[in-house]
Motif scaffolding. Sequence first.
Motif, PDB file in Angstrom:
ATOM      1  N   PRO A  91       5.288  86.304  24.372  1.00 29.13           N
ATOM      2  CA  PRO A  91       4.017  86.532  24.343  1.00 29.13           C
ATOM      3  C   PRO A  91       3.161  86.005  23.060  1.00 29.13           C
ATOM      4  O   PRO A  91       4.081  85.260  22.422  1.00 29.13           O
ATOM      5  N   PRO A  92       1.853  86.047  23.281  1.00 32.20           N
ATOM      6  CA  PRO A  92       1.109  85.060  22.451  1.00 32.20           C
ATOM      7  C   PRO A  92       1.579  85.578  20.905  1.00 32.20           C
ATOM      8  O   PRO A  92       1.325  84.547  20.132  1.00 32.20           O
ATOM      9  N   ASP A  93       1.941  86.630  20.712  1.00 36.42           N
ATOM     10  CA  ASP A  93       2.194  86.995  19.182  1.00 36.42           C
ATOM     11  C   ASP A  93       3.721  86.614  18.742  1.00 36.42           C
ATOM     12  O   ASP A  93       4.048  86.804  17.521  1.00 36.42           O
ATOM     13  N   TRP A  94       4.471  85.748  19.664  1.00 38.14           N
ATOM     14  CA  TRP A  94       5.695  85.302  19.292  1.00 38.14           C
ATOM     15  C   TRP A  94       5.626  84.165  18.293  1.00 38.14           C
ATOM     16  O   TRP A  94       4.722  83.229  18.664  1.00 38.14           O
ATOM     17  N   ASP A  95       6.366  83.728  17.265  1.00 35.78           N
ATOM     18  CA  ASP A  95       5.905  82.735  16.348  1.00 35.78           C
ATOM     19  C   ASP A  95       7.158  82.016  16.294  1.00 35.78           C
ATOM     20  O   ASP A  95       8.307  82.177  16.254  1.00 35.78           O
ATOM     21  N   PRO A  96       6.878  80.709  16.892  1.00 33.56           N
ATOM     22  CA  PRO A  96       8.117  79.573  17.174  1.00 33.56           C
ATOM     23  C   PRO A  96       8.861  79.425  15.801  1.00 33.56           C
ATOM     24  O   PRO A  96      10.070  79.042  16.089  1.00 33.56           O
ATOM     25  N   ALA A  97       8.321  79.723  14.752  1.00 34.00           N
ATOM     26  CA  ALA A  97       8.789  79.257  13.543  1.00 34.00           C
ATOM     27  C   ALA A  97      10.273  80.255  13.582  1.00 34.00           C
ATOM     28  O   ALA A  97      10.982  79.969  12.694  1.00 34.00           O
ATOM     29  N   TRP A  98      10.215  81.735  13.933  1.00 32.72           N
ATOM     30  CA  TRP A  98      11.150  82.616  13.933  1.00 32.72           C
ATOM     31  C   TRP A  98      12.673  81.874  14.557  1.00 32.72           C
ATOM     32  O   TRP A  98      13.643  81.883  14.031  1.00 32.72           O
ATOM     33  N   ARG A  99      12.241  81.104  15.710  1.00 31.24           N
ATOM     34  CA  ARG A  99      13.548  80.634  16.649  1.00 31.24           C
ATOM     35  C   ARG A  99      13.906  79.365  15.818  1.00 31.24           C
ATOM     36  O   ARG A  99      15.183  78.980  15.800  1.00 31.24           O
ATOM     37  N   ARG A 100      12.974  78.549  15.399  1.00 32.61           N
ATOM     38  CA  ARG A 100      13.218  77.290  14.504  1.00 32.61           C
ATOM     39  C   ARG A 100      14.189  77.612  13.279  1.00 32.61           C
ATOM     40  O   ARG A 100      15.161  76.899  12.878  1.00 32.61           O
ATOM     41  N   TRP A 101      13.857  78.755  12.729  1.00 35.86           N
ATOM     42  CA  TRP A 101      14.632  79.168  11.510  1.00 35.86           C
ATOM     43  C   TRP A 101      16.051  79.514  11.903  1.00 35.86           C
ATOM     44  O   TRP A 101      17.105  79.224  11.258  1.00 35.86           O
ATOM     45  N   TYR A 102      16.106  80.526  12.806  1.00 34.43           N
ATOM     46  CA  TYR A 102      17.400  81.035  13.332  1.00 34.43           C
ATOM     47  C   TYR A 102      18.260  80.050  13.858  1.00 34.43           C
ATOM     48  O   TYR A 102      19.547  80.510  13.551  1.00 34.43           O
ATOM     49  N   GLY A 103      17.872  79.172  14.557  1.00 34.71           N
ATOM     50  CA  GLY A 103      18.870  78.183  15.097  1.00 34.71           C
ATOM     51  C   GLY A 103      19.900  77.488  14.034  1.00 34.71           C
ATOM     52  O   GLY A 103      21.334  77.577  14.047  1.00 34.71           O
ATOM     53  N   PRO A 104      19.195  76.842  12.989  1.00 39.62           N
ATOM     54  CA  PRO A 104      20.223  76.500  11.798  1.00 39.62           C
ATOM     55  C   PRO A 104      20.814  77.683  10.966  1.00 39.62           C
ATOM     56  O   PRO A 104      21.921  77.492  10.714  1.00 39.62           O
ATOM     57  N   TRP A 105      20.109  78.536  10.787  1.00 39.86           N
ATOM     58  CA  TRP A 105      20.574  79.745   9.959  1.00 39.86           C
ATOM     59  C   TRP A 105      22.018  80.579  10.635  1.00 39.86           C
ATOM     60  O   TRP A 105      22.834  80.727   9.703  1.00 39.86           O
ATOM     61  N   MET A 106      22.273  80.480  12.010  1.00 39.34           N
ATOM     62  CA  MET A 106      23.355  81.116  12.225  1.00 39.34           C
ATOM     63  C   MET A 106      24.511  80.193  12.444  1.00 39.34           C
ATOM     64  O   MET A 106      25.537  80.724  12.619  1.00 39.34           O
ATOM     65  N   ASN A 107      24.259  78.856  12.179  1.00 43.62           N
ATOM     66  CA  ASN A 107      25.378  78.118  11.801  1.00 43.62           C
ATOM     67  C   ASN A 107      26.209  78.195  10.711  1.00 43.62           C
ATOM     68  O   ASN A 107      27.231  77.741  10.647  1.00 43.62           O
ATOM     69  N   PHE A 108      25.721  78.974   9.880  1.00 42.99           N
ATOM     70  CA  PHE A 108      26.275  79.371   8.670  1.00 42.99           C
ATOM     71  C   PHE A 108      26.925  80.732   8.492  1.00 42.99           C
ATOM     72  O   PHE A 108      26.199  81.669   9.048  1.00 42.99           O
ATOM     73  N   LYS A 109      27.686  81.020   7.406  1.00 42.69           N
ATOM     74  CA  LYS A 109      28.106  82.456   7.357  1.00 42.69           C
ATOM     75  C   LYS A 109      28.034  82.655   5.768  1.00 42.69           C
ATOM     76  O   LYS A 109      28.222  81.480   4.984  1.00 42.69           O
ATOM     77  N   ALA A 110      27.572  83.893   5.493  1.00 44.23           N
ATOM     78  CA  ALA A 110      27.279  84.374   4.272  1.00 44.23           C
ATOM     79  C   ALA A 110      28.795  84.228   3.454  1.00 44.23           C
ATOM     80  O   ALA A 110      29.524  84.399   3.982  1.00 44.23           O
ATOM     81  N   GLY A 111      28.602  84.268   1.989  1.00 44.69           N
ATOM     82  CA  GLY A 111      29.767  84.046   1.254  1.00 44.69           C
ATOM     83  C   GLY A 111      30.508  83.039   1.440  1.00 44.69           C
ATOM     84  O   GLY A 111      30.059  81.910   1.105  1.00 44.69           O
ATOM     85  N   ASP A 112      32.029  83.083   1.168  1.00 40.09           N
ATOM     86  CA  ASP A 112      32.721  81.999   1.336  1.00 40.09           C
ATOM     87  C   ASP A 112      32.833  81.219   2.497  1.00 40.09           C
ATOM     88  O   ASP A 112      33.467  80.234   2.618  1.00 40.09           O
ATOM     89  N   GLY A 113      32.225  81.755   3.509  1.00 37.47           N
ATOM     90  CA  GLY A 113      32.246  80.940   4.969  1.00 37.47           C
ATOM     91  C   GLY A 113      33.491  81.273   5.683  1.00 37.47           C
ATOM     92  O   GLY A 113      33.417  80.922   6.900  1.00 37.47           O
ATOM     93  N   ALA A 114      34.501  81.666   5.351  1.00 31.80           N
ATOM     94  CA  ALA A 114      35.608  82.313   6.353  1.00 31.80           C
ATOM     95  C   ALA A 114      35.123  83.096   7.387  1.00 31.80           C
ATOM     96  O   ALA A 114      34.227  83.746   7.409  1.00 31.80           O
ATOM     97  N   ARG A 115      35.739  82.917   8.720  1.00 29.77           N
ATOM     98  CA  ARG A 115      35.327  83.485   9.810  1.00 29.77           C
ATOM     99  C   ARG A 115      36.563  84.306  10.432  1.00 29.77           C
ATOM    100  O   ARG A 115      36.793  84.264  11.599  1.00 29.77           O
ATOM    101  N   PRO A 116      37.319  85.211   9.673  1.00 29.51           N
ATOM    102  CA  PRO A 116      38.142  85.845  10.633  1.00 29.51           C
ATOM    103  C   PRO A 116      37.594  86.959  11.701  1.00 29.51           C
ATOM    104  O   PRO A 116      38.286  87.140  12.609  1.00 29.51           O
TER     105      PRO A 116
END
Length: 282
Positions: A91-116
């Motif tokens: 929709p018109p109120d969708w901000d492309p900046a949201w998705r541009r931020w989420y793409g890199p952000w989801m490739n990292f994990k909070a804390g020590d980065g372990a992924r059990p």
Amino acid sequence: MSGQMECYEVPRLSDEEAASPLAKYYTDYPLYWPSPLQRMVLDAGPMDPADAIPAQDWLSLLQVTGYRKIVYGYCMMPDGSGFYIEYSTTPPDWDPAWRRWYGPWMNFKAGDGARPHGNLRYKLWMPADHWDHEYVNGRDAADGIRSVETLDLGASGDPSSGLASIVHDLDLAEYGLTPERAAELSAHGCRASACWEEFDGPGHHLVLRFSRPWPLGGVENINCEGIGYWARDGQIVRDESTPVDETYLKNVLTHNTVERAHLAQVLPALYEEYHDLPLDAA
């Protein structure tokens, strides 16, 4: 379920994940089925392969105006590869900046980065199927992005059992997109990107994504994928070892439809809370 939207069941979070402030974005947003019209198309069965896009002609997807006969469907191709095409709008109120931020952000994990327990940031996108997502080199997409997911809409109940894959971005200028055509697309507000995908098991996929202004406001997205193709040295390459059938294609298209709609629910509030925080913030 009269008067209600049908929803998928999603796996329970681990105790560690459930204690995270992120957990509310997993638990508080139902994972809805595709819309009734989308379900009708999906359940009608495969499209005519004559209306699909052969992998060698993939750039024909990039139309400034007008529509192909089929813009949402799937089928097996005569050469044994698979194809799907997916249409959606934002929709018109969708901000492309949201998705541009989420793409890199989801490739990292909070804390020590372990992924059990996988990567909760990635699970928010599609809780029924997503497990893990990370940069291969730990920094950026230069060496590809690795993910683990199932594509069965939660039927297995265990996204960790999904097949690992690595996605590699492509430069369309090396695969037939001329400067003149690129300039025309840009002048009309269109965007195109592509990638190929390799798996821990056999097979390759070739993906083309296209967006353009929607006449009713906002943006329309038309993406397609050749299951059993990839790209190398400026050439589109067939990989006959790639497993694919109609059930798989229907599941992939359904998965993509569901995850796109779900992210549209979750992302505005997630972005608002997290985009200014440190990358490793829990």
